[in-house]
Design a protein around this motif. Sequence first.
Motif, PDB file in Angstrom:
ATOM      1  N   GLU A 273       0.839  -1.195   0.000  1.00  0.00           N
ATOM      2  CA  GLU A 273       0.000   0.000   0.000  1.00  0.00           C
ATOM      3  C   GLU A 273       0.875   1.246   0.000  1.00  0.00           C
ATOM      4  O   GLU A 273       1.988   1.234   0.546  1.00  0.00           O
ATOM      5  CB  GLU A 273      -0.910  -0.002   1.226  1.00  0.00           C
ATOM      6  CG  GLU A 273      -1.871  -1.173   1.283  1.00  0.00           C
ATOM      7  CD  GLU A 273      -2.720  -1.133   2.531  1.00  0.00           C
ATOM      8  OE1 GLU A 273      -3.365  -0.097   2.765  1.00  0.00           O
ATOM      9  OE2 GLU A 273      -2.715  -2.123   3.280  1.00  0.00           O
ATOM     10  N   PRO A 274       0.399   2.330  -0.618  1.00  0.00           N
ATOM     11  CA  PRO A 274       1.185   3.570  -0.659  1.00  0.00           C
ATOM     12  C   PRO A 274       1.586   4.033   0.740  1.00  0.00           C
ATOM     13  O   PRO A 274       0.762   4.070   1.655  1.00  0.00           O
ATOM     14  CB  PRO A 274       0.219   4.570  -1.314  1.00  0.00           C
ATOM     15  CG  PRO A 274      -0.700   3.725  -2.134  1.00  0.00           C
ATOM     16  CD  PRO A 274      -0.873   2.455  -1.357  1.00  0.00           C
TER      17      PRO A 274
ATOM     18  N   LYS B   2       3.467   2.516   2.866  1.00  0.00           N
ATOM     19  CA  LYS B   2       3.683   1.440   3.832  1.00  0.00           C
ATOM     20  C   LYS B   2       4.791   0.514   3.348  1.00  0.00           C
ATOM     21  O   LYS B   2       5.174   0.520   2.183  1.00  0.00           O
ATOM     22  CB  LYS B   2       2.390   0.650   4.058  1.00  0.00           C
ATOM     23  CG  LYS B   2       1.278   1.473   4.693  1.00  0.00           C
ATOM     24  CD  LYS B   2       0.077   0.611   5.036  1.00  0.00           C
ATOM     25  CE  LYS B   2      -1.015   1.433   5.717  1.00  0.00           C
ATOM     26  NZ  LYS B   2      -2.188   0.592   6.070  1.00  0.00           N
TER      27      LYS B   2
ATOM     28  N   THR C  76     -11.830   4.283  -2.737  1.00  0.00           N
ATOM     29  CA  THR C  76     -11.285   5.511  -2.168  1.00  0.00           C
ATOM     30  C   THR C  76      -9.988   5.158  -1.444  1.00  0.00           C
ATOM     31  O   THR C  76      -9.608   3.991  -1.364  1.00  0.00           O
ATOM     32  CB  THR C  76     -12.265   6.156  -1.171  1.00  0.00           C
ATOM     33  OG1 THR C  76     -12.322   5.350   0.019  1.00  0.00           O
ATOM     34  CG2 THR C  76     -13.659   6.267  -1.766  1.00  0.00           C
ATOM     35  N   ARG C  77      -9.333   6.153  -0.889  1.00  0.00           N
ATOM     36  CA  ARG C  77      -8.079   5.897  -0.184  1.00  0.00           C
ATOM     37  C   ARG C  77      -8.302   5.028   1.056  1.00  0.00           C
ATOM     38  O   ARG C  77      -7.478   4.182   1.399  1.00  0.00           O
ATOM     39  CB  ARG C  77      -7.434   7.223   0.220  1.00  0.00           C
ATOM     40  CG  ARG C  77      -6.047   7.064   0.835  1.00  0.00           C
ATOM     41  CD  ARG C  77      -5.407   8.408   1.118  1.00  0.00           C
ATOM     42  NE  ARG C  77      -4.070   8.257   1.657  1.00  0.00           N
ATOM     43  CZ  ARG C  77      -2.969   8.122   0.921  1.00  0.00           C
ATOM     44  NH1 ARG C  77      -3.066   8.121  -0.391  1.00  0.00           N
ATOM     45  NH2 ARG C  77      -1.780   7.986   1.480  1.00  0.00           N
ATOM     46  N   ALA C  78      -9.437   5.224   1.728  1.00  0.00           N
ATOM     47  CA  ALA C  78      -9.682   4.533   2.991  1.00  0.00           C
ATOM     48  C   ALA C  78     -10.385   3.193   2.815  1.00  0.00           C
ATOM     49  O   ALA C  78     -10.131   2.248   3.561  1.00  0.00           O
ATOM     50  CB  ALA C  78     -10.506   5.424   3.919  1.00  0.00           C
TER      51      ALA C  78
ATOM     52  N   ARG D 244      -5.729  -8.030   0.172  1.00  0.00           N
ATOM     53  CA  ARG D 244      -5.168  -7.344  -0.997  1.00  0.00           C
ATOM     54  C   ARG D 244      -4.139  -8.258  -1.657  1.00  0.00           C
ATOM     55  O   ARG D 244      -2.980  -8.288  -1.270  1.00  0.00           O
ATOM     56  CB  ARG D 244      -4.521  -6.025  -0.586  1.00  0.00           C
ATOM     57  CG  ARG D 244      -5.513  -4.941  -0.176  1.00  0.00           C
ATOM     58  CD  ARG D 244      -4.777  -3.629   0.061  1.00  0.00           C
ATOM     59  NE  ARG D 244      -5.681  -2.529   0.323  1.00  0.00           N
ATOM     60  CZ  ARG D 244      -6.070  -2.142   1.526  1.00  0.00           C
ATOM     61  NH1 ARG D 244      -5.627  -2.797   2.596  1.00  0.00           N
ATOM     62  NH2 ARG D 244      -6.892  -1.123   1.680  1.00  0.00           N
TER      63      ARG D 244
END
Length: 344
Positions: free
Chosen positions: A90-91, A93, A243-245, A333
């Motif tokens: 994830e971006p 991380k 979305t991002r969340a 993911r």
Amino acid sequence: MKGTLVALDQIKGRAAAALVIDGQVQDFLIDPSEDGPALPGTIYRATVDRLIKGQGGVFLKTPDGNAYLRGAKGRAPGETMLVQVTGVTEPGKGIPVTDRLLFKSKFAIVTPDRPGLNISRSIQDEDIRLALRAAVEPLCEDDRMGVIIRSIAAEADPLEVAEDTAEMLDLAHAMEAERTGAPQLLFNGPDAHHMAWREWGMPDDVETEMGCFEHTGVLEQMEAIFADGMALAGGGTLFVEPTRALVAVDVNTGADGSPMAGLKTNIAAARALPRALRLRGLGGQIVVDFAPMAKKDRKQLEQVLTAAFKKDTTETNLVGWTTMGNFELQRKRERAPLFAHDLA
């Protein structure tokens, strides 16, 4: 077009694969861009950087940046170890990794430090089980290496299964010999074409001609999933908005104004949801705003959801209803999300 087709092509120079069943695209894989995240299955030799107190994890140094290993008690800074990428980074991380390596192929999985020969319980024909055991057991001389024979092996020649197993054992031993040294990329995870061969069984046909996504209708169907809503059986519409969340999913009944419209549309949406998420490569927290329906019908809808996701290969936890009346899921993911610009 009846039957199962695997189409292997490229999009913008990136390997891509589609699984088409009875004319409908059921799964789609595409490699990340050159500067994208490491593929799941990639193996690094890494060095422990720092421990995260209170979380039981450590950050590791790899040639591709920081990685994060959970459950790493007893590790010391500077220690060298082998780790394998478990999912999509994830971006912002660290690369998610494990120190419990798996060497997975079409017919077999080799498990270092977990010895024994196990044959998938879904293979129930005793003659097939005996033939597979006879072919593979002579390879299991190293008591450090375990072997799991996958269910698809029932459809293959036992000698082919043995060859596949031997390749994975050789790879496992080669990696075990790489435990010392500076951080290094040791093995790239499987690309889209290899994953298609490994995970999509025995298709009726395989298309490998460049541009085959066009004449097989794959590209047209994939572009359609990014249109304004996915049409459902019965006239409803499924909207999927990452979305991002989290991933927000909205279900609309359309023009149907009958008393049972909400339940009928929600059932259609529940059946379509695994495919919609799979084709887009979406995971993480997913919140579904189903169409209005009676609370007494929730149990029936949950049963449909459970059955739909049971057929899906990605680990998905059906968390349940929120106080606001939405339904929440948590999905692993396993691949990078797909966006419309990836296809254009």
